[in-house]
Scaffold this active site. Structure first.
Site, mmCIF file in Angstrom:
data_model
loop_
_atom_site.group_PDB
_atom_site.id
_atom_site.type_symbol
_atom_site.label_atom_id
_atom_site.label_comp_id
_atom_site.label_asym_id
_atom_site.label_seq_id
_atom_site.Cartn_x
_atom_site.Cartn_y
_atom_site.Cartn_z
ATOM 1 C CB ILE A 69 -0.979 0.002 1.200
ATOM 2 C CG1 ILE A 69 -1.866 1.261 1.192
ATOM 3 C CG2 ILE A 69 -0.288 -0.139 2.535
ATOM 4 C CD1 ILE A 69 -3.023 1.213 2.167
ATOM 5 C CB ALA A 70 2.639 3.240 -1.723
ATOM 6 C CD GLU A 103 4.238 -10.200 5.964
ATOM 7 O OE1 GLU A 103 4.544 -9.657 4.878
ATOM 8 O OE2 GLU A 103 3.742 -11.334 6.033
ATOM 9 C CG ASN A 108 6.081 2.487 7.496
ATOM 10 O OD1 ASN A 108 5.665 3.626 7.665
ATOM 11 N ND2 ASN A 108 5.941 1.829 6.356
ATOM 12 C CE1 TYR A 115 -1.464 -0.603 6.792
ATOM 13 C CE2 TYR A 115 0.547 -1.285 7.905
ATOM 14 C CZ TYR A 115 -0.130 -0.927 6.757
ATOM 15 O OH TYR A 115 0.540 -0.916 5.561
HETATM 16 C C1 LIG Z 1 1.466 4.670 5.188
HETATM 17 C C2 LIG Z 1 0.722 5.511 4.153
HETATM 18 C C3 LIG Z 1 0.130 4.566 3.082
HETATM 19 C C4 LIG Z 1 -0.416 6.292 4.839
HETATM 20 O O1 LIG Z 1 -1.240 6.901 3.864
HETATM 21 P P1 LIG Z 1 -1.947 8.326 4.105
HETATM 22 O O2 LIG Z 1 -2.950 8.525 3.043
HETATM 23 O O3 LIG Z 1 -0.906 9.374 4.225
HETATM 24 O O4 LIG Z 1 -2.620 8.086 5.530
HETATM 25 P P2 LIG Z 1 -3.958 8.747 6.097
HETATM 26 O O5 LIG Z 1 -4.023 10.188 5.704
HETATM 27 O O6 LIG Z 1 -5.114 7.892 5.726
HETATM 28 O O7 LIG Z 1 -3.678 8.657 7.674
HETATM 29 C C5 LIG Z 1 -4.431 7.831 8.539
HETATM 30 C C6 LIG Z 1 -3.725 7.731 9.874
HETATM 31 O O8 LIG Z 1 -2.415 7.159 9.712
HETATM 32 C C7 LIG Z 1 -1.503 7.763 10.619
HETATM 33 N N1 LIG Z 1 -0.463 8.515 9.905
HETATM 34 C C8 LIG Z 1 -0.452 8.843 8.579
HETATM 35 N N2 LIG Z 1 0.679 9.524 8.283
HETATM 36 C C9 LIG Z 1 1.376 9.634 9.439
HETATM 37 C C10 LIG Z 1 2.643 10.214 9.788
HETATM 38 N N3 LIG Z 1 3.405 10.842 8.866
HETATM 39 N N4 LIG Z 1 3.072 10.095 11.069
HETATM 40 C C11 LIG Z 1 2.331 9.476 12.013
HETATM 41 N N5 LIG Z 1 1.118 8.898 11.747
HETATM 42 C C12 LIG Z 1 0.655 8.989 10.475
HETATM 43 C C13 LIG Z 1 -2.316 8.699 11.486
HETATM 44 O O9 LIG Z 1 -2.788 7.974 12.599
HETATM 45 C C14 LIG Z 1 -3.470 9.056 10.554
HETATM 46 O O10 LIG Z 1 -4.622 9.458 11.238
HETATM 47 P P3 LIG Z 1 -4.815 11.023 11.619
HETATM 48 O O11 LIG Z 1 -4.632 11.792 10.349
HETATM 49 O O12 LIG Z 1 -6.219 11.096 12.130
HETATM 50 O O13 LIG Z 1 -3.781 11.337 12.631
HETATM 51 C C15 LIG Z 1 1.679 6.559 3.481
HETATM 52 O O14 LIG Z 1 2.382 7.257 4.503
HETATM 53 C C16 LIG Z 1 2.693 5.958 2.527
HETATM 54 O O15 LIG Z 1 2.423 5.783 1.334
HETATM 55 N N6 LIG Z 1 3.906 5.606 3.034
HETATM 56 C C17 LIG Z 1 4.952 5.025 2.193
HETATM 57 C C18 LIG Z 1 4.618 3.594 1.793
HETATM 58 C C19 LIG Z 1 4.482 2.697 3.007
HETATM 59 O O16 LIG Z 1 5.233 2.785 3.976
HETATM 60 N N7 LIG Z 1 3.491 1.776 2.950
HETATM 61 C C20 LIG Z 1 3.205 0.833 4.017
HETATM 62 C C21 LIG Z 1 3.996 -0.409 3.865
HETATM 63 S S1 LIG Z 1 3.675 -1.554 5.163
#
Ligand SMILES: CC(C)(COP(=O)(O)OP(=O)(O)OC[C@H]1O[C@@H](n2cnc3c(N)ncnc32)[C@H](O)[C@@H]1OP(=O)(O)O)[C@@H](O)C(=O)NCCC(=O)NCCS
Length: 144
Positions: A69-70, A103, A108, A115
């Site tokens: 997921i990204a 996983e 991260n 999650y």
């Molecule tokens: C992980 C990822 C998919 C999250 O996607 P996102 O669209 O930014 O997340 P959301 O906006 O839906 O955030 C939902 C919750 O996640 C958490 N979260 C998201 N970004 C965060 C950050 N930078 N730091 C801490 N918590 C975070 C928070 O709890 C957030 O809820 P809140 O906004 O009410 O505080 C994104 O950061 C990403 O693409 N990361 C790189 C790829 C990756 O690591 N994938 C997972 C592999 S296991």
């Protein structure tokens, strides 16, 4: 923004997001392979032709797992990841799977927070799963 299944025209944009997101990114060939495999499904979040994020799942009769997921760097923290996880839960329900597995690297924090916020619980650790780092094993129980 819409959620839909991956099509081949999305691959260049997906690989761009993949490369900015992971130290060991999936190649175009890997996405192509998953596209052709009946057990894999990739959902993309799209807005006016722009891919904002994606999630790959593997669903067999025994296992339902989020493989990948990204979200595009400049579109993070806008609940796109949340929308994708909610979609996984919906698919999980539709195929009558009882749990979703995944996983994640202990380092991260954004992903772990996402999650946990979506009801995933920590099941354990797989030592050195990523070579340089352990994996945290998490699952979501659809019957909770
Ligand atoms: C992980 C990822 C998919 C999250 O996607 P996102 O669209 O930014 O997340 P959301 O906006 O839906 O955030 C939902 C919750 O996640 C958490 N979260 C998201 N970004 C965060 C950050 N930078 N730091 C801490 N918590 C975070 C928070 O709890 C957030 O809820 P809140 O906004 O009410 O505080 C994104 O950061 C990403 O693409 N990361 C790189 C790829 C990756 O690591 N994938 C997972 C592999 S296991």
């Amino acid at each position: 923004m819409i959620l839909r299944d991956l099509n081949l025209d999305d691959l260049d944009q997906i690989c761009e997001i993949e490369n900015q997101s992971f130290s060991n990114p999936w190649s175009k060939e890997m996405f192509l392979g998953s596209f052709l495999s009946p057990n894999y499904r990739t959902i993309v979040s799209e807005e006016n032709g722009e891919i904002l994020g994606y999630m790959s799942i593997i669903a067999t009769k025994d296992i339902f797992e989020i493989i990948n997921i990204a979200v595009k760097k400049e579109r993070r923290n806008l609940k796109i990841g949340t929308t994708l996880i909610l979609k996984a839960k919906e698919i999980c329900k539709n195929v009558n799977a009882s749990q979703i597995y995944l996983e994640v690297r202990p380092s991260n924090t954004p992903a772990i927070n996402l999650y946990k916020k979506q009801g995933f619980k920590v099941d354990g650790i797989r030592p050195k799963y990523y070579g340089d780092e352990d994996a945290i094993l998490m699952s979501y129980d659809s019957e909770d």
